[in-house]
Structures are given as structure tokens and as C-alpha cells.
Write an enzyme that holds these catalytic residues in place. Sequence first.
Site, PDB file in Angstrom:
ATOM      1  N   SER A 167       0.837  -1.200   0.000  1.00 19.10           N
ATOM      2  CA  SER A 167       0.000   0.000   0.000  1.00 19.10           C
ATOM      3  C   SER A 167       0.866   1.241   0.000  1.00 19.10           C
ATOM      4  O   SER A 167       2.018   1.219   0.445  1.00 19.10           O
ATOM      5  CB  SER A 167      -0.926   0.018   1.226  1.00 19.10           C
ATOM      6  OG  SER A 167      -0.181   0.221   2.417  1.00 19.10           O
ATOM      7  N   LYS A 168       0.307   2.325  -0.499  1.00 17.56           N
ATOM      8  CA  LYS A 168       1.003   3.613  -0.478  1.00 17.56           C
ATOM      9  C   LYS A 168       1.268   4.037   0.964  1.00 17.56           C
ATOM     10  O   LYS A 168       2.337   4.549   1.299  1.00 17.56           O
ATOM     11  CB  LYS A 168       0.149   4.678  -1.176  1.00 17.56           C
ATOM     12  CG  LYS A 168      -0.180   4.398  -2.625  1.00 17.56           C
ATOM     13  CD  LYS A 168      -1.162   5.441  -3.156  1.00 17.56           C
ATOM     14  CE  LYS A 168      -1.651   5.109  -4.555  1.00 17.56           C
ATOM     15  NZ  LYS A 168      -2.670   6.052  -5.043  1.00 17.56           N
TER      16      LYS A 168
END
Length: 285
Positions: free
Chosen positions: A256-257
Site C-alpha cells: 500500500s502507499k
Amino acid sequence: MTATAPLVTRFAPSPTGFLHLGHAHAALLAWRGAREAGGRFLLRIEDIDSTRCRPEFTEAILEDLRWLGLDWDGPVRVQSRHMAHYQQTLAALRQRDLLYPCFCTRGEIAREIAASASAPHGPDGPLYPGICLRLPAGEVEARLAEGEPHALRLHMSRALRCLEGPLTFEDATRGRIACDPAQFGDVVLARKEVPASYHLCVTHDDARDGVTLVTRGDDLLPATDLHRLLQVLMRWPEPDYAHHPLLADAAGRRLSKRDGAPTLRDLREKGTTPAEVRSLAGWSD
């Protein structure tokens, strides 16, 4: 979707950061599916949330996809340029009395939930406790006339009464799945800072663009219940779905970012080739 319909897939990232391997996996899945079937692959930029999305990330997304060797059919659809389309959908739902204004702040909602002995929860957390649903009509009209900020919520119980039978969808690996949109409660479809929600925009655009197969991570599997409800309410066609597992790091955490997953830009700067990235993303040439 009928068996004879041409396959149309899409990749629809939000420009809130740079793409990582998980995005590459999702994009390749949709792109290869369309190309191998002689269908169409569409690219959509979901940038409705102006508080988090940035134009520089949109440009980076296009650059990264081209570097990976992906192409797309037709122009890129940038959601923020088509707000009038989403407003028309909201207006149609309002005309049928399926939306209602909610003046609550997040703090007021949190306090109401905390005071409840057993607040029901859905996929996105505690359900809205219906504070503004109980407001007298005269008070609602007065507050709207004064221009008080508000969100628009779907009146879930009324929406469900519009259904003429069981609500289901077809998933590529799970088969036919029964839907339970009530698990979302009276979900927000528009608010001041985000004038049309993800749920409304993505469902509208998939219908508008003729998407026949929605490929996305299995974290969005519950959201499909709500999207199917919107499709029925708006008389939009039903696509097929393919919810795929999310890529994870060595510790088993989904990429995930937010957790700082290595971006495609990072990998490119380290000398990783597009073929190597495709392999890391789960695709061999």
C-alpha cells in the site's frame, strides 16, 4: 454481461501517490485480459477527492504504465472533469426521494455511536446512526435554505424496497454471490469536500464506458454489494467481476502507499527493467 458481449476492462487508479507493484499487478490483469480476448482496455483516473489527489501523480501514472509497456483504448477519463455527470445521477436519486441531507459533523456521529450500547458495524466501520433521518421536514428545509454544509446519504431502506428480487453478482473465481448492501447503512454519496463518492462515480463510469468485466482487489469485494444496488436503482447494466488477491510484502502485509511500498519509480531508478517489474508483479512475459 452476455456471452457474446465484447470484453471491456479498465484500470482506475487514484492519483494520491506513485504506483507500486500491487497497482502493476492490477493493471496487467485487466490489460492482458482485454488484449488476449481481443477486447478493449480503458484507463480512468479517479481524482474526485481534491483534498488528496495531485496532478503530478496523474502524470506519473501515465508515465509508469507506458514504461511497463501498457497501452489503452480511447482517451483517459479523468473523473474531476465530469462532475456534471455525477450530479445528474445524484439529481435522479433525489427525485425518487432516495437521498437525504445529513448535517452531522464527524464528531457528532462519533458521540452518538459511543453513546449506543450496540452500534452496528459495516465494511467501513460503524454505521451512521440515522440522526438526520429523524429531523422534521421543516427543520431540514430551513437548514438547507440557510446554506448549511451537508452530505447526501442514500436512504438504504427505501432503496432496498426498489428491488424486485434477490440482488447478486457473478465473480470469476467465487461464482454467483448474494449481495447485502444494507451492511453499509445510509452511506454517503456526496459531501462538500468530495462532491460525489467513489461508490457513485465508479459505478456510473463503468456503466457509461461499457465495462463488462471489473477486475479489482478482493479488498473491494464487499463494495460490490453497494455497487450492484446503485446499478439496479439507475438501471445500469450488470458487469461481471474478478476480485483478485492483493500482493503482499515479505511480512505478509498488503502492499500500500500508506505503508511505503516500493514504487515503480523507485524500481526504475534502481535499474529494474519493465520485464523484471512485470515478473515481480506476478506476470511473466
